[in-house]
Design a protein around this motif. Structure first.
Motif, mmCIF file in Angstrom:
data_model
loop_
_atom_site.group_PDB
_atom_site.id
_atom_site.type_symbol
_atom_site.label_atom_id
_atom_site.label_comp_id
_atom_site.label_asym_id
_atom_site.label_seq_id
_atom_site.Cartn_x
_atom_site.Cartn_y
_atom_site.Cartn_z
ATOM 1 N N HIS A 61 7.532 8.044 6.581
ATOM 2 C CA HIS A 61 7.535 9.466 6.265
ATOM 3 C C HIS A 61 8.827 10.127 6.742
ATOM 4 C CE1 HIS A 61 3.407 8.443 5.528
ATOM 5 N NE2 HIS A 61 3.185 8.225 6.809
ATOM 6 N N HIS A 122 -4.582 12.834 -0.854
ATOM 7 C CA HIS A 122 -4.879 11.568 -1.529
ATOM 8 C C HIS A 122 -3.999 11.441 -2.775
ATOM 9 C CE1 HIS A 122 -8.449 10.194 0.789
ATOM 10 N NE2 HIS A 122 -8.482 11.466 1.108
ATOM 11 N N ASN A 124 0.159 9.524 -4.008
ATOM 12 C CA ASN A 124 1.237 8.620 -3.592
ATOM 13 C C ASN A 124 2.341 9.361 -2.851
ATOM 14 O OD1 ASN A 124 0.415 7.361 -6.650
ATOM 15 N ND2 ASN A 124 0.394 5.951 -4.922
ATOM 16 N N ALA A 145 -3.908 10.294 8.482
ATOM 17 C CA ALA A 145 -3.380 9.940 7.160
ATOM 18 C C ALA A 145 -2.027 9.268 7.274
ATOM 19 C CB ALA A 145 -3.286 11.191 6.286
ATOM 20 N N ARG A 149 -3.149 5.557 7.153
ATOM 21 C CA ARG A 149 -3.192 5.614 5.684
ATOM 22 C C ARG A 149 -4.637 5.743 5.191
ATOM 23 N NH1 ARG A 149 2.302 4.392 4.096
ATOM 24 N NH2 ARG A 149 3.381 4.469 6.090
ATOM 25 N N LEU A 160 -6.116 5.839 1.468
ATOM 26 C CA LEU A 160 -5.132 6.562 0.677
ATOM 27 C C LEU A 160 -4.466 5.617 -0.320
ATOM 28 C CD1 LEU A 160 -3.540 8.670 3.544
ATOM 29 C CD2 LEU A 160 -4.976 9.521 1.704
ATOM 30 N N PRO A 161 -3.913 6.150 -1.405
ATOM 31 C CA PRO A 161 -3.249 5.282 -2.389
ATOM 32 C C PRO A 161 -2.058 4.567 -1.766
ATOM 33 C CG PRO A 161 -3.568 7.504 -3.265
ATOM 34 C CD PRO A 161 -3.896 7.560 -1.812
ATOM 35 N N SER A 162 -1.680 3.478 -2.378
ATOM 36 C CA SER A 162 -0.496 2.737 -1.934
ATOM 37 C C SER A 162 0.456 2.594 -3.125
ATOM 38 C CB SER A 162 -0.894 1.349 -1.429
ATOM 39 O OG SER A 162 0.225 0.639 -0.970
ATOM 40 N N PHE A 164 2.225 5.200 -0.130
ATOM 41 C CA PHE A 164 1.914 6.546 0.332
ATOM 42 C C PHE A 164 3.087 7.052 1.154
ATOM 43 C CE2 PHE A 164 0.090 9.195 3.818
ATOM 44 C CZ PHE A 164 -0.280 10.289 3.050
#
Length: 344
Positions: A61, A122, A124, A145, A149, A160-162, A164
């Motif tokens: 991030h 939630h 990408n 999050a 994740r 969570l989507p990958s 992310f």
């Protein structure tokens, strides 16, 4: 006639397999597409482009800080628009609640049961715009999050989507209506970039594009890169070779942040309140691999670590209140830390 069986997807190569020439060439093509989309909407800000791409490739991030009006939001949305993926923007305000980010359970009158409504996190790509205008409680809602994740809603865990990626923007803490981010959350960001003012020449180019209608902040990218391309880049970055000497170099640098009295001048050592955690070592390793890939190399060199020093450490090397009052910058101390450790 029997339908042919679809071919199974090619599994990623083991982490110890160094990228070959063909893979490096494909990576260059994908990165050129992303960079072209960035240049079409952004004037200058080359350092910001590199920071965002390093975060994308490393799967980490990114926190962007500057005064308002320097296109932090435009840069983040441009990166997201270039990829055919789920993108959500969350405008952070003082009344924003944690459930507004992660999701909540809502009572369904028709069924008589509670159902889970997933929040905008939630996706990408998640842009947390002006994150430090939300309360500390809301900021902390992102910790799970960003690290695990996943989110927990009503006792249920939701993955969570990958891939992310969180890109957060914040205004300087001195500005009205801002809340300082907790140290634990700052440490979850792989990089922190300070966005600078454009040069006079770049600002003239901005005005020229505005007059000609070329620079439209609301324009969306072509979405020319697929999620599979992003996954490919991230897999390739994990396989970039890091020599043991560079790993030792990274560990030595982080060690100096924790024991400054043994390596720095007394006045500099007293300015440090806390050193960096092991997340800093991991961040250097991941970001250096990504930067090497951006540079067209399948191996990390010491200059990659040196280039990333401020991005990785400025939000992890914490100063004392006295040092901040005296106008000491964390970047200056980081430079002294690097000067104290021999480069391999």
């Amino acid at each position: 006639m029997t339908e042919p069986t679809p071919a199974a997807p090619t599994p990623p190569a083991p982490a110890h397999v160094i990228p070959n020439d063909a893979e490096m060439a494909r990576a260059r093509q994908i990165l050129d597409v992303i960079s072209s989309a960035y240049s079409a909407r952004m004037v200058g800000q080359e350092r910001l482009r590199v920071s965002l791409l390093v975060g994308l490739l490393a799967g980490g991030h990114v926190l962007l800080e500057s005064v308002p009006g320097l296109a932090k939001t435009t840069a983040a949305s441009t990166l997201a628009d270039t990829v055919r993926a789920q993108f959500r923007r969350i405008q952070c305000t003082p009344d924003l609640l944690p459930s507004d980010i992660t999701g909540n359970q809502v009572f369904d009158v028709k069924t008589g049961n509670f159902r889970t409504v997933l929040g905008p996190v939630h996706a990408n790509f998640v842009l947390l715009d002006e994150i430090n205008r939300s309360s500390a409680k809301t900021q902390s809602a992102m910790l799970e999050a960003m690290q695990e994740r996943q989110t927990t809603i009503g006792g249920e865990v939701h993955a969570l989507p990958s891939p992310f990626l969180v890109i957060a923007t914040q205004n300087p803490i001195e500005q009205e209506g801002t809340y300082e981010l907790p140290e634990a959350q700052m440490d979850r960001f792989l990089l922190k970039e300070i966005v600078q003012y454009p040069s006079p020449a770049e600002e003239l180019e901005i005005l020229s594009r505005i007059d000609s209608g070329v620079l439209d902040p609301q324009a969306h990218g072509a979405g020319a890169v697929d999620l599979d391309d992003v996954v490919f880049l991230q897999d390739l970055a994990r396989r970039v070779h890091v020599d043991p000497a560079i790993r030792s170099y990274i560990v030595s640098l982080i060690y100096v942040t924790r024991r400054p009295g043994e390596y720095l001048a007394p006045e500099s050592a007293r300015a440090l309140r806390y050193g960096a955690s092991p997340r800093a070592s991991i961040a250097f390793l991941q970001a250096a691999r990504a930067l090497a890939l951006l540079s067209g190399r399948s191996y990390v060199i010491p200059d990659d670590v040196v280039t990333l020093r401020h991005l990785v450490l400025r939000h992890r090397v914490l100063l004392t209140f006295e040092a901040e009052a005296d106008g000491i910058r964390s970047e200056d101390l980081i430079d002294q830390i690097f000067a104290a450790v021999p480069t391999p």
